[in-house]
Write a protein that holds these residues in place. Structure first.
Motif: not given
Length: 266
Positions: A98, A115, A140, A145
Motif C-alpha cells: 500500500v 491498496g 483495496a 485486503d
C-alpha cells in the motif's frame, strides 16, 4: 495454504509491517505503530542511510531492496513520484503493498495485491501527532485486503474511512486548501506583522476562534470581514498598505472570490 486462509490468520493475530521510506510520514507512522501491541514493525527500508539511523534502535533497517523481510503489509511512505518506481523494485509475490498518498491511485503499485493507507494529517518533524484523532482513509482491490487495512488503521485511529480513489483525490485537494494554503496565509500575516513591529502571537486567539467556530457552523455562515461586507473602502486601504505585488494579488483574488460567493446575499 490458500490466500484466503492466510488472510484469516492475519486478521486473527498480530499484523507485521515493513515501512518503506524515512521521511515525515514514515517517522510518524513508525512512532505510532511502535506503541501498538498488535503491530510488529519488522523492517524499515530507505535510501538515506543517515535518516535510517532514527529507526535502527528498535527494528531492522536496510537500504537494499533485495533484503526485504517477510511481512503482512508493506507500506510505501514516499513522495508521489517515487511510488511506482519503488513498487517495481519490490521482489515480492502476492503480498499486500500500500501507499500513503492522497492523490496517487493504487494502480501505480504493481506486481502484488495493492491498496491505500492515507492518514489525513499534516506531518512535521519533531512534532508528535495523536493518531487516535487522525482520519485514516483506506482502499483495496478486494474485500479481504480491505478488512486487513481496516484492522491496521483501527490500531491507530478511531477515524477509519473506506473511500474511493476519486473521493480521496477530492479530499486531498480540500486538504490543500484548508491546510497548505491556510498556512501560507499565516506566513504572509507573519511577514506583515514583522514589517510593522508587531508580534504574530497577537493573532493566535483569532486563528483559534476561526477554526473552533466551524465546529458549530458551516464555513459559509462563519465568513466575516471586509469582502463579506463589500466594504470597498477598507479593502482599498489594505491594498495600499501592502508592499508586495504578490501579496496584493493574493488579497485581491481572495477578496473577489468572497465577493462572488456572497454577491446574492449582499
Amino acid at each position: 495454504m490458500s490466500t484466503t486462509s492466510l488472510i484469516k490468520i492475519v486478521l486473527l493475530g498480530m499484523l507485521s509491517i515493513v515501512l518503506i521510506g524515512t521521511g515525515n510520514v514514515a517517522r510518524h507512522l513508525f512512532d505510532a505503530f511502535s506503541d501498538c501491541d498488535s503491530v510488529q514493525i519488522r523492517q524499515v527500508i530507505g535510501r538515506n542511510k543517515k535518516a535510517l539511523e532514527y529507526f535502527h534502535k528498535t527494528t531492522e533497517i536496510t537500504s537494499d531492496y533485495n533484503l526485504l523481510v517477510d511481512a503482512d503489509i508493506y507500506i510505501i511512505a514516499l513522495s508521489d513520484d517515487a511510488i511506482n518506481t519503488v513498487s517495481e523494485l519490490l521482489k515480492l509475490s502476492n503480498k499486500l503493498v500500500v501507499h500513503t498518498s492522497g492523490s496517487v491511485t493504487m494502480q501505480r503499485l504493481v506486481n502484488n495485491r495493492t491498496g491505500v493507507f492515507y492518514p489525513l494529517q499534516t506531518f512535521s518533524k519533531n512534532r508528535r501527532i495523536n493518531f487516535k484523532q487522525v482520519p485514516i482513509c483506506i482502499e483495496a482491490e478486494n474485500e479481504a485486503d480491505l478488512a486487513i487495512l481496516h484492522k491496521l488503521a483501527s490500531t491507530l485511529s478511531r477515524e477509519v474511512h473506506e473511500i474511493s480513489a476519486e473521493q480521496r483525490n477530492a479530499l486531498h485537494l480540500s486538504a490543500v486548501f484548508v491546510n497548505n494554503f491556510t498556512n501560507h496565509m499565516f506566513t504572509i500575516a507573519n511577514e506583515i506583522c514583522g514589517e510593522h513591529q508587531l508580534s504574530f502571537s497577537i493573532l493566535k486567539p483569532l486563528i483559534l476562534e476561526t477554526t473552533n467556530k466551524i465546529a458549530d457552523m458551516p464555513p459559509f455562515e462563519a465568513q466575516t470581514g471586509p469582502a463579506r461586507r463589500n466594504d470597498t473602502g477598507t479593502m482599498d486601504k489594505h491594498l495600499q498598505l501592502l508592499n508586495s505585488k504578490n501579496q496584493k494579488d493574493i488579497y485581491s483574488l481572495l477578496s473577489e472570490s468572497i465577493l462572488k460567493t456572497y454577491e446574492k446575499k449582499l
